[in-house]
Design an enzyme around this catalytic site. Structure first.
Site, mmCIF file in Angstrom:
data_model
loop_
_atom_site.group_PDB
_atom_site.id
_atom_site.type_symbol
_atom_site.label_atom_id
_atom_site.label_comp_id
_atom_site.label_asym_id
_atom_site.label_seq_id
_atom_site.Cartn_x
_atom_site.Cartn_y
_atom_site.Cartn_z
ATOM 1 N N ARG A 67 0.826 -1.218 0.000
ATOM 2 C CA ARG A 67 0.000 0.000 0.000
ATOM 3 C C ARG A 67 0.854 1.260 0.000
ATOM 4 N NH1 ARG A 67 -2.466 -3.996 2.690
ATOM 5 N NH2 ARG A 67 -1.436 -3.456 4.633
ATOM 6 N N GLU A 104 6.384 -10.820 15.597
ATOM 7 C CA GLU A 104 5.964 -11.404 16.881
ATOM 8 C C GLU A 104 6.498 -12.846 16.998
ATOM 9 O OE1 GLU A 104 1.793 -11.042 17.279
ATOM 10 O OE2 GLU A 104 1.789 -11.826 19.333
HETATM 11 P P1 AMP Z 1 4.758 -3.036 11.629
HETATM 12 O O1 AMP Z 1 6.062 -3.519 11.063
HETATM 13 O O2 AMP Z 1 4.304 -3.845 12.803
HETATM 14 O O3 AMP Z 1 4.782 -1.550 11.927
HETATM 15 O O4 AMP Z 1 3.646 -3.293 10.512
HETATM 16 C C1 AMP Z 1 3.505 -2.388 9.456
HETATM 17 C C2 AMP Z 1 3.160 -3.067 8.158
HETATM 18 O O5 AMP Z 1 2.161 -4.057 8.315
HETATM 19 C C3 AMP Z 1 2.601 -2.050 7.183
HETATM 20 O O6 AMP Z 1 3.107 -2.317 5.871
HETATM 21 C C4 AMP Z 1 1.109 -2.212 7.273
HETATM 22 O O7 AMP Z 1 0.489 -2.064 6.016
HETATM 23 C C5 AMP Z 1 0.902 -3.612 7.825
HETATM 24 N N1 AMP Z 1 -0.027 -3.643 8.986
HETATM 25 C C6 AMP Z 1 0.294 -3.932 10.267
HETATM 26 N N2 AMP Z 1 -0.777 -3.895 11.067
HETATM 27 C C7 AMP Z 1 -1.817 -3.538 10.278
HETATM 28 C C8 AMP Z 1 -3.211 -3.278 10.518
HETATM 29 N N3 AMP Z 1 -3.748 -3.379 11.745
HETATM 30 N N4 AMP Z 1 -3.977 -2.900 9.479
HETATM 31 C C9 AMP Z 1 -3.444 -2.773 8.233
HETATM 32 N N5 AMP Z 1 -2.158 -3.001 7.944
HETATM 33 C C10 AMP Z 1 -1.333 -3.381 8.946
#
Ligand code: AMP
Length: 185
Positions: A67, A104
């Site tokens: 995205r 995780e």
């Molecule tokens: P993080 O590495 O945990 O910050 O996860 C970020 C990535 O995972 C991004 O590319 C987001 O598009 C996707 N992502 C993580 N959690 C969500 C969520 N609750 N809703 C949509 N996309 C998420």
């Protein structure tokens, strides 16, 4: 700058759909397709991002799969900038630099082309990193590391949504400036 009022931010937030338990139990997935197919909302968002970044010296916009590609490419067209994709391992066809990061359970890997920032005559190009959402911040930190390793400077990381309660931006702020259009606390 096309500042967003509280009402604008509430409006944008309401155009984003939440899908419970996707892609796995316990996750509230923020589905931005409902913002992207609302032309007033998408225009409002892009007007805001364009005005925030148009006076800044941005040489490249790096978008995180998938995205981040949509927002990054749309912003590139507005700013007359250059788009660079950061992809999951094994997707980019040319020589890449890889960064591993923890999830995780287990780990993931993202990549950038080794020459992504080499087609302009500048020692350390300025890069804006963009994605739809920051959760734990692991993906964005790995992406900022990749930008640095590829010889550029990540001058800001921009997100449409920050899941503030996860504090993912705290560590990222040690590496770069962080801007989020919407915060969910
Ligand atoms: P993080 O590495 O945990 O910050 O996860 C970020 C990535 O995972 C991004 O590319 C987001 O598009 C996707 N992502 C993580 N959690 C969500 C969520 N609750 N809703 C949509 N996309 C998420």
């Amino acid at each position: 700058m096309r500042e967003l009022s509280k009402k604008d931010r509430e409006y944008l937030l309401n155009t984003i759909r939440t899908i419970e338990n996707f892609p796995k139990p316990g996750v509230n997935f923020k589905d931005i397709t409902t913002l992207l197919n609302n032309k007033e909302a998408f225009k409002l968002l892009m007007d805001h991002l364009e005005s925030r970044y148009k006076e800044k010296e941005i040489d490249y916009i790096a978008g995180i799969e998938s995205r981040g590609f949509i927002l990054g490419a749309a912003l590139c067209a507005r700013l007359n900038s250059r788009f660079v994709p950061i992809r999951k391992a094994g997707k980019l066809p040319y020589t890449t630099i890889t960064e591993k990061y923890s999830l995780e359970y287990g780990f993931d890997e993202i990549e950038i082309h080794i020459d992504a920032f080499k087609n302009i005559d500048k020692q350390t190009p300025n890069v804006l990193l963009i994605d739809d959402l920051i959760a734990t911040g692991g993906t964005a930190k790995a992406a900022a590391n990749l930008i640095n390793k590829a010889g550029a400077k990540c001058m800001e990381a921009c997100f449409l949504i920050n899941l503030k309660f996860l504090n993912g931006d705290e560590e990222l702020k040690k590496m770069t400036q962080v801007y989020s259009v919407l915060e969910i606390s």
